[in-house]
Design a protein around this motif. Structure first.
Motif, PDB file in Angstrom:
ATOM      1  N   THR A  77       2.405 -13.967  10.430  1.00 54.77           N
ATOM      2  CA  THR A  77       3.182 -12.783  10.794  1.00 54.77           C
ATOM      3  C   THR A  77       3.321 -11.903   9.564  1.00 54.77           C
ATOM      4  O   THR A  77       3.859 -12.332   8.547  1.00 54.77           O
ATOM      5  CB  THR A  77       4.575 -13.185  11.320  1.00 54.77           C
ATOM      6  N   LEU A  78       2.782 -10.688   9.668  1.00 49.39           N
ATOM      7  CA  LEU A  78       2.839  -9.776   8.535  1.00 49.39           C
ATOM      8  C   LEU A  78       4.063  -8.880   8.679  1.00 49.39           C
ATOM      9  O   LEU A  78       4.047  -7.909   9.429  1.00 49.39           O
ATOM     10  CB  LEU A  78       1.571  -8.917   8.463  1.00 49.39           C
ATOM     11  N   ALA A  79       5.126  -9.255   7.989  1.00 47.17           N
ATOM     12  CA  ALA A  79       6.345  -8.437   8.020  1.00 47.17           C
ATOM     13  C   ALA A  79       6.296  -7.482   6.840  1.00 47.17           C
ATOM     14  O   ALA A  79       6.018  -7.889   5.719  1.00 47.17           O
ATOM     15  CB  ALA A  79       7.577  -9.326   7.934  1.00 47.17           C
ATOM     16  N   PHE A  80       6.541  -6.211   7.126  1.00 46.92           N
ATOM     17  CA  PHE A  80       6.473  -5.230   6.043  1.00 46.92           C
ATOM     18  C   PHE A  80       7.579  -4.193   6.182  1.00 46.92           C
ATOM     19  O   PHE A  80       8.220  -4.070   7.222  1.00 46.92           O
ATOM     20  CB  PHE A  80       5.094  -4.565   6.002  1.00 46.92           C
ATOM     21  N   PHE A  81       7.794  -3.454   5.101  1.00 44.19           N
ATOM     22  CA  PHE A  81       8.811  -2.403   5.079  1.00 44.19           C
ATOM     23  C   PHE A  81       8.339  -1.296   4.156  1.00 44.19           C
ATOM     24  O   PHE A  81       7.313  -1.438   3.481  1.00 44.19           O
ATOM     25  CB  PHE A  81      10.161  -2.972   4.605  1.00 44.19           C
ATOM     26  N   CYS A  82       9.094  -0.194   4.156  1.00 38.78           N
ATOM     27  CA  CYS A  82       8.785   0.892   3.222  1.00 38.78           C
ATOM     28  C   CYS A  82       9.666   0.696   2.004  1.00 38.78           C
ATOM     29  O   CYS A  82      10.882   0.600   2.125  1.00 38.78           O
ATOM     30  CB  CYS A  82       9.049   2.252   3.864  1.00 38.78           C
ATOM     31  N   LYS A  83       9.049   0.606   0.833  1.00 37.30           N
ATOM     32  CA  LYS A  83       9.846   0.318  -0.370  1.00 37.30           C
ATOM     33  C   LYS A  83      10.730   1.505  -0.764  1.00 37.30           C
ATOM     34  O   LYS A  83      11.679   1.346  -1.514  1.00 37.30           O
ATOM     35  CB  LYS A  83       8.950  -0.117  -1.524  1.00 37.30           C
TER      36      LYS A  83
ATOM     37  N   HIS B  56      12.075   3.591   1.724  1.00 38.90           N
ATOM     38  CA  HIS B  56      13.018   3.789   2.826  1.00 38.90           C
ATOM     39  C   HIS B  56      13.252   2.462   3.546  1.00 38.90           C
ATOM     40  O   HIS B  56      12.550   2.149   4.504  1.00 38.90           O
ATOM     41  CB  HIS B  56      12.453   4.837   3.797  1.00 38.90           C
ATOM     42  N   PRO B  57      14.244   1.699   3.062  1.00 36.93           N
ATOM     43  CA  PRO B  57      14.437   0.337   3.575  1.00 36.93           C
ATOM     44  C   PRO B  57      14.762   0.266   5.066  1.00 36.93           C
ATOM     45  O   PRO B  57      14.713  -0.816   5.652  1.00 36.93           O
ATOM     46  CB  PRO B  57      15.597  -0.198   2.720  1.00 36.93           C
ATOM     47  N   THR B  58      15.065   1.406   5.687  1.00 35.80           N
ATOM     48  CA  THR B  58      15.324   1.374   7.140  1.00 35.80           C
ATOM     49  C   THR B  58      14.008   1.294   7.927  1.00 35.80           C
ATOM     50  O   THR B  58      14.033   1.035   9.120  1.00 35.80           O
ATOM     51  CB  THR B  58      16.090   2.644   7.599  1.00 35.80           C
ATOM     52  N   MET B  59      12.893   1.517   7.261  1.00 34.48           N
ATOM     53  CA  MET B  59      11.588   1.454   7.954  1.00 34.48           C
ATOM     54  C   MET B  59      11.012   0.045   7.833  1.00 34.48           C
ATOM     55  O   MET B  59      10.712  -0.405   6.728  1.00 34.48           O
ATOM     56  CB  MET B  59      10.611   2.460   7.330  1.00 34.48           C
ATOM     57  N   THR B  60      10.875  -0.617   8.983  1.00 34.17           N
ATOM     58  CA  THR B  60      10.334  -1.980   8.978  1.00 34.17           C
ATOM     59  C   THR B  60       9.340  -2.143  10.110  1.00 34.17           C
ATOM     60  O   THR B  60       9.358  -1.402  11.090  1.00 34.17           O
ATOM     61  CB  THR B  60      11.460  -3.024   9.163  1.00 34.17           C
ATOM     62  N   GLY B  61       8.472  -3.148   9.980  1.00 35.19           N
ATOM     63  CA  GLY B  61       7.508  -3.456  11.028  1.00 35.19           C
ATOM     64  C   GLY B  61       6.977  -4.856  10.841  1.00 35.19           C
ATOM     65  O   GLY B  61       7.193  -5.466   9.782  1.00 35.19           O
ATOM     66  N   SER B  62       6.313  -5.367  11.870  1.00 36.78           N
ATOM     67  CA  SER B  62       5.700  -6.682  11.728  1.00 36.78           C
ATOM     68  C   SER B  62       4.578  -6.861  12.741  1.00 36.78           C
ATOM     69  O   SER B  62       4.685  -6.433  13.893  1.00 36.78           O
ATOM     70  CB  SER B  62       6.795  -7.751  11.820  1.00 36.78           C
TER      71      SER B  62
ATOM     72  N   VAL C 251       0.834  -1.202   0.000  1.00 37.66           N
ATOM     73  CA  VAL C 251       0.000   0.000   0.000  1.00 37.66           C
ATOM     74  C   VAL C 251       0.871   1.256   0.000  1.00 37.66           C
ATOM     75  O   VAL C 251       1.860   1.348   0.716  1.00 37.66           O
ATOM     76  CB  VAL C 251      -1.011   0.031   1.169  1.00 37.66           C
ATOM     77  N   ASP C 252       0.486   2.178  -0.843  1.00 37.48           N
ATOM     78  CA  ASP C 252       1.199   3.443  -0.960  1.00 37.48           C
ATOM     79  C   ASP C 252       0.611   4.445   0.020  1.00 37.48           C
ATOM     80  O   ASP C 252      -0.598   4.490   0.210  1.00 37.48           O
ATOM     81  CB  ASP C 252       1.031   3.959  -2.395  1.00 37.48           C
ATOM     82  N   LEU C 253       1.477   5.213   0.659  1.00 29.96           N
ATOM     83  CA  LEU C 253       1.020   6.165   1.663  1.00 29.96           C
ATOM     84  C   LEU C 253       1.568   7.552   1.360  1.00 29.96           C
ATOM     85  O   LEU C 253       2.673   7.898   1.775  1.00 29.96           O
ATOM     86  CB  LEU C 253       1.480   5.708   3.052  1.00 29.96           C
TER      87      LEU C 253
END
Ligand SMILES: [Cu+2]
Lengths: 113, 176
Positions: free
Chosen positions: A95-101, A103-109, A79-81
Motif C-alpha cells: 500500500t503506497l500511502a503518500f502526502f504532500c510535504k 500541504h499536510p491536508t493532501m493525502t492519498g494511497s 516526487v516534486d510537482l
C-alpha cells in the motif's frame, strides 16, 4: 524485398533517433505495464487508481496553480510537482500511502498487487 | 493583530447575519470587494514571509516562509488574472483596510524581536492569521461570492489556508 528493407532501416533509424527523448514514456508503455495517472488539482489528489500491479507506472499530473509533492509515508519515494508538471514512479507491491510535504491536508494511497 | 482579526471575523459574521434578515437577501459584500479582501490577505502573508526570510535563521521557519510566499503569490497571480478576465476591479473596503492595518502593526511588533523569540512569535501569528482568514473565507466570503470562477478559486484558497494553518501549528509546536 529491398523496399521493405529500406523501410525497415528507415523506421529503425527514426525510432532510434527519437528513443532517447521519449525513453521514460516508452518504458511506461512496454507490454504489460500500465500507466495510472493521478490528477492533482485544487489542493487535492484526484481519484486513486485501482487494479495497479507491481511494475506499473504511477504518474502524478499537477494541474494546480500551486506546487505540490507526492511523498511516501515510508520514504520510498518523494516526487516534486511544480505547477503544470508531471512525475512518475514504478509501483512496488504494497500500500503506497503518500502526502504532500507542503500541504499536510493532501493525502492519498494506492494499493499495488 | 489577534484583536483586529477578531474584529474582522465579527464584522463579517454580522454582515452575513444582516444579509439573512434583509427582505432581499442581497449579499452585504460584492465580488469586487471579496476579491480585494482575499488578495489583501495573500499580500499580508507574503509580506510576513519576506520579513521571516530576512530575520530567521531557523531552517524550518525559512522553509515554511518560502512556502507561504510561493503559495500566496500563486493564488494572487491567479486572482489578478481572473479579475482581469472578468473585467472586475478589486475594490478596497473597510475589511481590507482593517486587515492591512492589523498586519502592519503586527509586522512592527515582529520587527522588534529576534532569534527564537521572533521565530515563535512569527509561527504563532501565522496560526492566528490563517485561522482568522479561514473564519472569514468559509463563513462569509465564499458563501457571498456570486461568480463561479471566483468562488472556485476561493475554495482552493480555503483548502490552502487550512493546510497552511496545520503546517503553522506543527511549526509553532516544534518551536516550544
Ligand atoms: Cu501540496
Amino acid at each position: 524485398m529491398l523496399r521493405t528493407m529500406i523501410l525497415l532501416v528507415a523506421v529503425l533509424a527514426f525510432a532510434g533517433g527519437f528513443m532517447p527523448a521519449v525513453a521514460a514514456d516508452t518504458a511506461a508503455t512496454a507490454p504489460g505495464r500500465r500507466v495510472h495517472v493521478i490528477l492533482v488539482d485544487k489542493m487535492a489528489y484526484g481519484p486513486m487508481p485501482t487494479g495497479v500491479r507491481a511494475g506499473d507506472i504511477i504518474e502524478w499530473a499537477n494541474h494546480d496553480i500551486l506546487e505540490h509533492s507526492a511523498t511516501a509515508r515510508d520514504g520510498r519515494f518523494d516526487v516534486d510537482l511544480k505547477p503544470g508538471a508531471s512525475a512518475h514512479i514504478t509501483a512496488t507491491a504494497g500500500t503506497l500511502a503518500f502526502f504532500c510535504k507542503f500541504h499536510p491536508t493532501m493525502t492519498g494511497s494506492v494499493v499495488v498487487k | 493583530m489577534n484583536k483586529s482579526l477578531l474584529a474582522l471575523a465579527l464584522t463579517l459574521g454580522l454582515g452575513s447575519l444582516a444579509g439573512v434578515h434583509a427582505a432581499t437577501p442581497a449579499p452585504a459584500i460584492n465580488d469586487a470587494q471579496i476579491a480585494h479582501i482575499a488578495y489583501t490577505a495573500g499580500v499580508i502573508d507574503v509580506t510576513a514571509a519576506k520579513q521571516a526570510l530576512q530575520k530567521s535563521h531557523s531552517a524550518d521557519v525559512r522553509a515554511f516562509a518560502e512556502e507561504m510566499a510561493r503559495d500566496h503569490a500563486a493564488v494572487n497571480d491567479q486572482a489578478l488574472a481572473l479579475a482581469k478576465k472578468l473585467g472586475v476591479t478589486p475594490a478596497d473596503n473597510a475589511t481590507s483596510q482593517s486587515l492591512a492595518k492589523g498586519a502592519a502593526a503586527e509586522q512592527k511588533k515582529l520587527a522588534a524581536l529576534s532569534g527564537a523569540a521572533y521565530d515563535k512569535a512569527y509561527a504563532d501569528n501565522e496560526v492566528a492569521f490563517h485561522k482568522a482568514v479561514l473564519t472569514a473565507l468559509d463563513g462569509t466570503l465564499i458563501p457571498s461570492t456570486q461568480n463561479a470562477e471566483l468562488k472556485s478559486l476561493l475554495e482552493t484558497g480555503s483548502k490552502l489556508f487550512h493546510s497552511h494553518e496545520m503546517h503553522a501549528e506543527h511549526l509553532a509546536q516544534s518551536l516550544k
